[in-house]
Motif scaffolding. Structure first.
Motif, PDB file in Angstrom:
ATOM      1  N   ALA A   1       1.296  -1.167   0.275  1.00 47.14           N
ATOM      2  CA  ALA A   1      -0.064   0.138   0.342  1.00 47.14           C
ATOM      3  C   ALA A   1       0.759   1.189  -0.114  1.00 47.14           C
ATOM      4  O   ALA A   1       0.698   2.242  -0.240  1.00 47.14           O
ATOM      5  N   GLN A   2       2.036   1.347   0.714  1.00 43.96           N
ATOM      6  CA  GLN A   2       3.146   2.420  -0.166  1.00 43.96           C
ATOM      7  C   GLN A   2       4.304   2.323  -0.764  1.00 43.96           C
ATOM      8  O   GLN A   2       4.929   3.279  -0.958  1.00 43.96           O
ATOM      9  N   HIS A   3       4.047   1.237  -1.655  1.00 43.70           N
ATOM     10  CA  HIS A   3       4.886   1.263  -2.818  1.00 43.70           C
ATOM     11  C   HIS A   3       4.520   2.422  -4.025  1.00 43.70           C
ATOM     12  O   HIS A   3       2.992   2.999  -3.882  1.00 43.70           O
ATOM     13  N   ARG A   4       5.083   3.054  -4.523  1.00 40.25           N
ATOM     14  CA  ARG A   4       5.012   3.520  -6.226  1.00 40.25           C
ATOM     15  C   ARG A   4       3.940   3.458  -6.654  1.00 40.25           C
ATOM     16  O   ARG A   4       2.511   4.803  -6.980  1.00 40.25           O
ATOM     17  N   SER A   5       4.046   2.369  -7.186  1.00 45.59           N
ATOM     18  CA  SER A   5       2.658   2.093  -8.350  1.00 45.59           C
ATOM     19  C   SER A   5       1.182   2.015  -7.525  1.00 45.59           C
ATOM     20  O   SER A   5       0.777   2.702  -8.235  1.00 45.59           O
ATOM     21  N   TYR A   6       0.823   1.720  -6.502  1.00 42.42           N
ATOM     22  CA  TYR A   6      -0.117   1.797  -5.697  1.00 42.42           C
ATOM     23  C   TYR A   6      -0.692   3.011  -5.016  1.00 42.42           C
ATOM     24  O   TYR A   6      -1.829   3.477  -5.444  1.00 42.42           O
ATOM     25  N   ARG A   7       0.329   4.326  -4.415  1.00 41.59           N
ATOM     26  CA  ARG A   7      -0.343   5.565  -4.574  1.00 41.59           C
ATOM     27  C   ARG A   7       0.185   6.068  -5.647  1.00 41.59           C
ATOM     28  O   ARG A   7      -0.853   6.769  -5.773  1.00 41.59           O
ATOM     29  N   GLU A   8       0.460   5.441  -7.460  1.00 43.86           N
ATOM     30  CA  GLU A   8      -0.277   6.017  -8.195  1.00 43.86           C
ATOM     31  C   GLU A   8      -1.829   5.880  -9.024  1.00 43.86           C
ATOM     32  O   GLU A   8      -2.731   6.624  -9.174  1.00 43.86           O
ATOM     33  N   ILE A   9      -1.991   4.711  -8.230  1.00 51.06           N
ATOM     34  CA  ILE A   9      -3.669   4.351  -8.616  1.00 51.06           C
ATOM     35  C   ILE A   9      -4.698   4.332  -7.514  1.00 51.06           C
ATOM     36  O   ILE A   9      -5.984   4.161  -7.871  1.00 51.06           O
TER      37      ILE A   9
ATOM     38  N   HIS B  60      -7.671 -11.997  -0.519  1.00 55.48           N
ATOM     39  CA  HIS B  60      -8.773 -11.342  -1.837  1.00 55.48           C
ATOM     40  C   HIS B  60      -9.164 -10.204  -1.763  1.00 55.48           C
ATOM     41  O   HIS B  60      -9.222  -9.264  -0.612  1.00 55.48           O
ATOM     42  N   VAL B  61      -9.095  -9.105  -2.098  1.00 50.83           N
ATOM     43  CA  VAL B  61      -9.313  -7.707  -2.433  1.00 50.83           C
ATOM     44  C   VAL B  61     -10.320  -6.950  -3.352  1.00 50.83           C
ATOM     45  O   VAL B  61     -10.053  -7.309  -4.631  1.00 50.83           O
ATOM     46  N   ILE B  62     -11.695  -6.812  -2.412  1.00 46.18           N
ATOM     47  CA  ILE B  62     -12.596  -6.194  -3.830  1.00 46.18           C
ATOM     48  C   ILE B  62     -12.275  -4.461  -3.478  1.00 46.18           C
ATOM     49  O   ILE B  62     -12.145  -3.562  -2.328  1.00 46.18           O
ATOM     50  N   VAL B  63     -11.435  -4.105  -4.873  1.00 45.68           N
ATOM     51  CA  VAL B  63     -11.815  -2.948  -5.300  1.00 45.68           C
ATOM     52  C   VAL B  63     -12.372  -2.350  -5.464  1.00 45.68           C
ATOM     53  O   VAL B  63     -12.991  -2.600  -6.669  1.00 45.68           O
ATOM     54  N   ILE B  64     -12.766  -1.164  -5.459  1.00 45.10           N
ATOM     55  CA  ILE B  64     -14.145   0.298  -6.390  1.00 45.10           C
ATOM     56  C   ILE B  64     -12.973   0.923  -6.826  1.00 45.10           C
ATOM     57  O   ILE B  64     -12.925   1.852  -6.080  1.00 45.10           O
ATOM     58  N   LEU B  65     -13.487   1.326  -8.153  1.00 45.82           N
ATOM     59  CA  LEU B  65     -12.589   2.366  -8.342  1.00 45.82           C
ATOM     60  C   LEU B  65     -13.606   3.832  -9.360  1.00 45.82           C
ATOM     61  O   LEU B  65     -15.046   2.488 -10.214  1.00 45.82           O
ATOM     62  N   ASP B  66     -12.664   4.405  -9.361  1.00 44.34           N
ATOM     63  CA  ASP B  66     -14.064   5.474 -10.139  1.00 44.34           C
ATOM     64  C   ASP B  66     -14.315   5.205 -11.966  1.00 44.34           C
ATOM     65  O   ASP B  66     -14.971   6.121 -12.622  1.00 44.34           O
ATOM     66  N   GLU B  67     -13.657   4.255 -12.523  1.00 46.72           N
ATOM     67  CA  GLU B  67     -12.783   4.909 -13.704  1.00 46.72           C
ATOM     68  C   GLU B  67     -12.349   3.590 -13.958  1.00 46.72           C
ATOM     69  O   GLU B  67     -11.958   2.259 -13.472  1.00 46.72           O
ATOM     70  N   GLU B  68     -12.751   2.707 -15.444  1.00 47.40           N
ATOM     71  CA  GLU B  68     -11.621   1.830 -15.833  1.00 47.40           C
ATOM     72  C   GLU B  68     -10.128   1.570 -15.645  1.00 47.40           C
ATOM     73  O   GLU B  68      -9.031   2.666 -15.610  1.00 47.40           O
ATOM     74  N   THR B  69      -9.763   0.878 -15.076  1.00 49.55           N
ATOM     75  CA  THR B  69      -8.335   1.088 -14.734  1.00 49.55           C
ATOM     76  C   THR B  69      -6.939  -0.145 -15.033  1.00 49.55           C
ATOM     77  O   THR B  69      -8.053  -0.918 -14.106  1.00 49.55           O
ATOM     78  N   ASP B  70      -6.400   0.348 -15.501  1.00 47.49           N
ATOM     79  CA  ASP B  70      -5.501  -1.538 -15.227  1.00 47.49           C
ATOM     80  C   ASP B  70      -4.066  -1.310 -13.851  1.00 47.49           C
ATOM     81  O   ASP B  70      -3.836  -0.669 -13.531  1.00 47.49           O
ATOM     82  N   LEU B  71      -4.670  -2.178 -13.356  1.00 48.23           N
ATOM     83  CA  LEU B  71      -4.411  -2.525 -11.898  1.00 48.23           C
ATOM     84  C   LEU B  71      -2.934  -3.548 -12.654  1.00 48.23           C
ATOM     85  O   LEU B  71      -2.788  -4.325 -11.474  1.00 48.23           O
ATOM     86  N   GLU B  72      -2.927  -3.952 -13.846  1.00 47.58           N
ATOM     87  CA  GLU B  72      -1.399  -4.629 -14.086  1.00 47.58           C
ATOM     88  C   GLU B  72      -0.255  -4.111 -13.043  1.00 47.58           C
ATOM     89  O   GLU B  72       0.578  -5.081 -12.460  1.00 47.58           O
ATOM     90  N   PRO B  73       0.147  -2.984 -12.873  1.00 49.60           N
ATOM     91  CA  PRO B  73       1.172  -2.894 -12.242  1.00 49.60           C
ATOM     92  C   PRO B  73       1.220  -3.106 -10.745  1.00 49.60           C
ATOM     93  O   PRO B  73       2.682  -2.883 -10.305  1.00 49.60           O
TER      94      PRO B  73
ATOM     95  N   ARG C 103       1.065  -5.895  -9.841  1.00 52.38           N
ATOM     96  CA  ARG C 103       1.883  -7.268 -10.110  1.00 52.38           C
ATOM     97  C   ARG C 103       2.923  -7.033  -9.005  1.00 52.38           C
ATOM     98  O   ARG C 103       3.355  -7.529  -8.607  1.00 52.38           O
ATOM     99  N   GLY C 104       3.675  -6.200 -10.084  1.00 53.28           N
ATOM    100  CA  GLY C 104       5.622  -6.411  -9.413  1.00 53.28           C
ATOM    101  C   GLY C 104       4.941  -6.118  -8.543  1.00 53.28           C
ATOM    102  O   GLY C 104       6.341  -5.408  -7.379  1.00 53.28           O
ATOM    103  N   ALA C 105       4.852  -3.942  -7.774  1.00 51.82           N
ATOM    104  CA  ALA C 105       4.539  -3.971  -6.504  1.00 51.82           C
ATOM    105  C   ALA C 105       4.551  -5.257  -5.138  1.00 51.82           C
ATOM    106  O   ALA C 105       4.631  -4.703  -4.380  1.00 51.82           O
ATOM    107  N   TRP C 106       3.358  -6.141  -5.959  1.00 53.28           N
ATOM    108  CA  TRP C 106       3.614  -6.676  -4.543  1.00 53.28           C
ATOM    109  C   TRP C 106       3.898  -7.964  -4.516  1.00 53.28           C
ATOM    110  O   TRP C 106       5.199  -8.460  -3.363  1.00 53.28           O
ATOM    111  N   LEU C 107       5.254  -8.033  -5.771  1.00 52.63           N
ATOM    112  CA  LEU C 107       5.755  -9.136  -5.816  1.00 52.63           C
ATOM    113  C   LEU C 107       7.217  -8.859  -4.774  1.00 52.63           C
ATOM    114  O   LEU C 107       7.878  -9.331  -3.856  1.00 52.63           O
TER     115      LEU C 107
END
Length: 336
Positions: free
Chosen positions: A87-95, A121-134, A136-140
């Protein structure tokens, strides 16, 4: 004791009411079923609200590489540390500015070829279509920072349909889970309920040891964690586990009969430490009805006893038994 119908073609099911509950979502099959039903309703409210607001819903599954020798407590603590780092990773903060909120569910299976398998399991509510693939690298990267490791399977992103299907399974009857207790003995492991059933019903000592470890480690932890302000935003009320464990009518449930068991009869003949008959009494009540089962109990007949009736058996007129008896011909007489 209450009998309820859950739809046409299904026999009545009987349960107890008015008993003290422990409120444990992790260790108690009875309380867990009721708490999970409440949580499922809350999550369905969230999904309905998100659809009404035209928000985007995604489900992320987060896990880590694990082995047979891993200690569950240490593994779970490291995964929670990894999630904080994530949750503190740069990719997460950007999204994050596009995230309206999220709900995290913690689950675990055990006893498989690779030991304990905790996952989020994380249910995420977004305000628009968003690519969450970034993410992945943040989690690893966060796993490595927490002293863990993970391959591509450690991160999975799915759409709203997957989230809805996952939530739909919440609050399923405990008997459905327990009926699958003989499955999952290989690589994937068994759920805690399956481990408990294996220990009790099959005298599986390893399953009992694993369940005791799980119950100790998960005691006091939260099953669902909502992000700050999301419940209020979605109009979902605050209900703690102890409240959720109290008796409540479930979806599709219609009460058909009710009977009161005198307190002393309950203490002396049913909830007895060395001869607990609670499950046998429920079986008897589903067979003859709560009123008759309680009447037998008060008369001194214990659940499971064979009860002798004064009147001989007479089949119901027009029934299958009566027709079968009528079709039996008397034997032919032999000789004079």
């Amino acid at each position: 004791m209450v009998a309820s119908s859950y739809g046409e073609g299904q026999g009545d099911q009987v349960h107890y009411e008015g008993l003290q509950t422990c409120g444990s979502v992790w260790a108690c099959p009875c309380c867990s079923a009721r708490i999970s039903e409440t949580r499922r309703d809350e999550m369905n409210q969230l999904l309905a609200w998100a659809r009404a607001q035209s928000h985007r819903v995604m489900m992320l599954t987060l896990t880590a590489r694990h082995g047979r020798d891993d200690d569950l407590a240490e593994l779970l603590d490291r995964m929670k540390d990894a999630k904080r780092r994530w949750a503190q990773h740069r990719s997460y903060r950007e999204i994050k500015p596009r995230m309206i909120g999220n709900v995290t569910a913690t689950e675990v299976t055990g006893g498989g070829a690779h030991g304990w398998h905790p996952h989020f399991h994380v249910i995420v509510i977004l305000d628009e279509e968003t690519d969450l693939e970034p993410l992945r690298g943040a989690w690893l990267a966060s796993l490595r920072g927490a002293g863990l490791d993970g391959a591509g399977a450690a991160f999975q992103a799915q759409d709203a349909d997957a989230a809805g299907n996952y939530i739909a399974k919440w609050g399923a009857a405990e008997e459905l889970t327990l009926s699958q207790r003989k499955k999952g003995r290989g690589r994937t492991g068994r759920t805690p309920a399956q481990l408990l059933a294996g220990s009790c019903d099959e005298a599986d000592r390893k399953a009992g040891y694993l369940w005791a470890e799980y119950a100790t480690v998960f005691h006091g932890r939260r099953q669902l964690v909502w992000s700050r302000g999301l419940k209020a935003l979605a109009g979902v009320g605050e209900v703690d586990d102890e409240e959720a464990a109290q008796d409540q009518q479930q979806e599709g449930q219609t009460e058909t009969a009710r009977a009161n068991i005198p307190h002393q009869v309950w203490r002396d003949n049913v909830a007895v430490r060395r001869a607990d008959r609670r499950s046998e009494l429920l079986d008897r009540a589903e067979e003859v009805g709560p009123d008759e089962a309680v009447a037998e109990l008060i008369a001194g007949h214990m659940p499971g006893d064979v009860i002798e009736h004064d009147q001989p058996y007479r089949p119901r007129e027009g029934g299958l038994a009566a027709a079968a008896l009528a079709a039996i011909r008397p034997p032919l007489r032999q000789g004079p």
